[in-house]
Design an enzyme around this catalytic site. Structure first.
Site, short mmCIF file in Angstrom:
data_model
loop_
_atom_site.label_atom_id
_atom_site.label_comp_id
_atom_site.label_asym_id
_atom_site.label_seq_id
_atom_site.Cartn_x
_atom_site.Cartn_y
_atom_site.Cartn_z
N ASP A 120 41.56 38.93 48.22
CA ASP A 120 40.70 37.87 47.69
C ASP A 120 40.05 38.35 46.40
O ASP A 120 39.70 39.54 46.28
CB ASP A 120 39.62 37.51 48.72
CG ASP A 120 40.18 36.75 49.92
OD1 ASP A 120 41.16 36.01 49.74
OD2 ASP A 120 39.63 36.90 51.02
N ASP A 138 43.89 30.17 48.89
CA ASP A 138 42.79 29.45 49.53
C ASP A 138 42.47 28.16 48.78
O ASP A 138 42.13 27.14 49.38
CB ASP A 138 41.54 30.33 49.61
CG ASP A 138 41.74 31.57 50.46
OD1 ASP A 138 42.57 31.53 51.40
OD2 ASP A 138 41.06 32.58 50.19
#
Length: 161
Positions: A120, A138
């Site tokens: 991330d 995402d």
């Protein structure tokens, strides 16, 4: 009706492939090319940092105590169910929403296989408050869910005759 004759099948498939490809390309650049390993922080603004954090779970770190193989199994079942739904619908928003979610989910699942956790990068925060850290996969999953919600409330559907 044969699956290939359904409207928007190929464009929605390309949207899913684009979501997958953008996320994979970004992660390849940061992790495999530039050598980021985790913990890097590049402050961009007072409320946004470009970072690398390894997430061993799912959203917000949920289920991070499960072994990688269990998360992989859950991902395979979820992706297969979404794909079956995608192959059976003719609704344009549903088809695009599902394929964006599938593209993002497959990329994050591949992270677990390659790295043991999901990479991330985007961290929004304000003072001591921190919004969760996310990646392009995402974003694709979130856009896909938004398209499904728009379809659910009737946006994008033709009026009944």
């Amino acid at each position: 009706m044969p699956m290939i004759a359904r409207p928007w099948l190929i464009p929605s498939l390309l949207a899913g492939l684009l979501a997958f490809g953008l996320d994979r390309g970004h992660k390849f650049l940061q992790v495999d090319t530039l050598g980021w390993r985790g913990g890097e922080v590049v402050p961009v603004t007072g409320f946004f940092d470009y970072v690398l954090v390894w997430n061993p779970g799912v959203s917000y770190g949920l289920l991070n105590d499960l072994p990688v193989w269990a998360l992989g199994g859950i991902a395979i079942v979820a992706i297969a169910a979404l794909f079956v739904w995608w192959s059976r619908t003719a609704d344009v928003l549903v088809r695009f929403g599902l394929m964006l979610a599938i593209g993002g989910a497959v990329s994050n699942a591949l992270d677990r296989l390659l790295y043991g956790a999901v990479a991330d990068f985007f961290h929004f925060h304000w003072q001591d408050w921190s919004f969760y850290i996310f990646n392009l996969a995402d974003v694709a999953i979130t856009l896909g869910v938004l398209l499904l919600l728009l379809d659910f409330i009737g946006i994008g559907r033709g009026k009944p005759a």
